[in-house]
Enzyme design. Sequence first.
Site, PDB file in Angstrom:
ATOM      1  N   PHE A 349     -10.750   0.514  20.662  1.00 26.91           N
ATOM      2  CA  PHE A 349      -9.666   0.251  21.610  1.00 26.91           C
ATOM      3  C   PHE A 349     -10.234   0.014  23.001  1.00 26.91           C
ATOM      4  O   PHE A 349     -11.162   0.708  23.426  1.00 26.91           O
ATOM      5  CB  PHE A 349      -8.720   1.463  21.711  1.00 26.91           C
ATOM      6  N   ASP A 350      -9.659  -0.949  23.712  1.00 27.08           N
ATOM      7  CA  ASP A 350      -9.875  -1.002  25.149  1.00 27.08           C
ATOM      8  C   ASP A 350      -9.055   0.143  25.756  1.00 27.08           C
ATOM      9  O   ASP A 350      -8.076   0.593  25.154  1.00 27.08           O
ATOM     10  CB  ASP A 350      -9.397  -2.352  25.691  1.00 27.08           C
ATOM     11  N   LYS A 351      -9.447   0.628  26.924  1.00 25.11           N
ATOM     12  CA  LYS A 351      -8.706   1.746  27.532  1.00 25.11           C
ATOM     13  C   LYS A 351      -7.524   1.258  28.364  1.00 25.11           C
ATOM     14  O   LYS A 351      -6.364   1.537  28.055  1.00 25.11           O
ATOM     15  CB  LYS A 351      -9.623   2.602  28.404  1.00 25.11           C
TER      16      LYS A 351
END
Length: 662
Positions: A349-351
């Site tokens: 996941f990107d944050k």
Amino acid sequence: MGDHSHSHSSTEIHNHGGIFGPKTELIFSILAGIFLIITFLLESFEFISEPLAIGLYIVSYFFGGYYAAIEAWVKTIKGEFEIDFLMIVAAIGAAYIGSWAEGALLLFLFSLGHALENHALNKAKKSIEALGNLSPTTAFIKDNGELKEIPIEELKIGDVIVVKPNAKIAADGVIIEGYSSINQAPITGESIPVEKSAITYLDNLPPFEKIEKNHVVYTGTINGDNVIEVKVLKLSSDSTISRLIDMVSKVETNKSPTQRVTKKFEKWYVPVVIIMVIVLCFAFLVIDETFNESLYRAICALVAASPCALAISTPSAVLSGVARAANKGVLIKGGKALEDLGTLKTIAFDKTGTLTEGRPKLTNTIVFNGLPKEEFLQMVYAVESMSNHPLARAISRDLRNQNGINTSLKAENIQAVHGMGIKAVFKNQLVYIGNEKLLDSLQLNLTEEIQETLGSLRTEGHTAMLVARENELLGLVSVMDVPRKTVPNTLKRLKSLGISKMIMLTGDHQNVGSAIAKEIGLTEARGNLLPEDKVEAIEELKKRDSKIAMVGDGVNDAPAMASSTVGIAMGAAGSDVALETADVALMSDKIERLPFVIGLSRASKRIITQNLWISLGVVALLVPATIIGMANIGIAVVFHEGSTIVVVLNALRLLAYNDKTI
């Protein structure tokens, strides 16, 4: 048989209608069955002569074999052997040896299965095509102060359309007048209407994708109870709904791994079946039976070995799965993405904006020296509300919503102190808000307790700012891009679906990533990553876990998503880049849709596997049974065509999938 899939070749020919319109194929099949049953009964009770019975069987042959014969001819002159061709050969062979009833039964059940198959696949396709009905055909445009109704094709960028209460919105654009609740379910799948309001500026509008979501509207969404005026920013052909329909309609060209394997299998399987049938025709040379008996055995084996069910098993499941996803506001680009999602164990996941809200929020206000908190907050608001810095805007926005804040009180003479913070005059006193360097410049020393508080906040991912007035340290405020409230539960659901490794890839400091990962339940966090570092991380994880999905916004994360097995973009409605780069696009900005997508893919994979076992299992049992004489042509026909219908009905279960089914 090379490109069997009734869903492709058959529909090209069969859906042209006929004497009874679009249902001609089904009606012909029913007529074949009626003539077969009547003739069989009349012949069994010896009510008709043999020549008349053969004549009636020929009528049944005509209705049952009409479309199969057309398709067999079209394919044969191209040098291709279709399943339809094998069925026609088997029926003619049955007639040759006098098994007219069995031949008519074969063509009846084959044509019935064919018609039901097309009906089933058309149902899935219509579920997708129904998206096209979301868009209205006309729009009301303002013309010299009067409303004029025009076709949406005539709308131009920059036109202003008026959307009446409870009407469908006719173009992608930005609200310039009014406010309303918009039902975005047709595009994003969101069940709750979203509050939208007019944008406050029209000069130098950013690109459509960059405008704040609470000002933009999409074609096909439904207005609430108020009149709104919308400036058109996209032509109807470029609208989100048009692109969605276009991409979903191309889904069949992107074949799944299983489809590709079955196609390769069919290429060598067809010649093997033909050779087997020819060899069985001459079995009378080595065993004690007549030529007609050998021919009958060969025809039975031909029926048993034809892989109708195998050819349709995967396409029907893929199409049904993609259609179900589209109805829930999720675009899955073909069978490969659907199947790959169904086998994943790892998701990255990107944050920012994916796991978190994507904008900083005020998280802590701590007061020192006994100053009343209301006075402290009022002072911070008065200063920060005069600054354009993103963190200052976040602080003033969140303070504005607190009781006791007088929003009319403003600081004066605000100045940015480069790399340190800001200073301003409030109630004739200098106020400073910034980092330790700013306090060092004021020769203010931090106590050990305050330093520990700052260190603790930063370890947890907060950005802390100290507040001083004249030469006195008064307190601190901190902001943080906080996790979405739905994320912890979403990650738990993903874990329950078999996603064992969930990793954050972020450009933020490692401490920030680790703190958030621990809070929400991720298994790992990797910080300080540039876009190219994220690509390297994805490649490394792929080597470790073989397959990985990357979830992001589809824009900043495009390189990492392209490197992953499956790229999943969130909030793709209105974003051309996200729709293009992602393998899977969640049209809404809700990460809680992810378990539905993974669950649907798992269910699709299970159904594809079930269908393969059914189709190959029937062939594996039936072929030996026909060769050794345990199954006659009637049994072969019933099991062969029955398995085809079973796999299609099994695939259609996906159209009713929700998180708790299958």
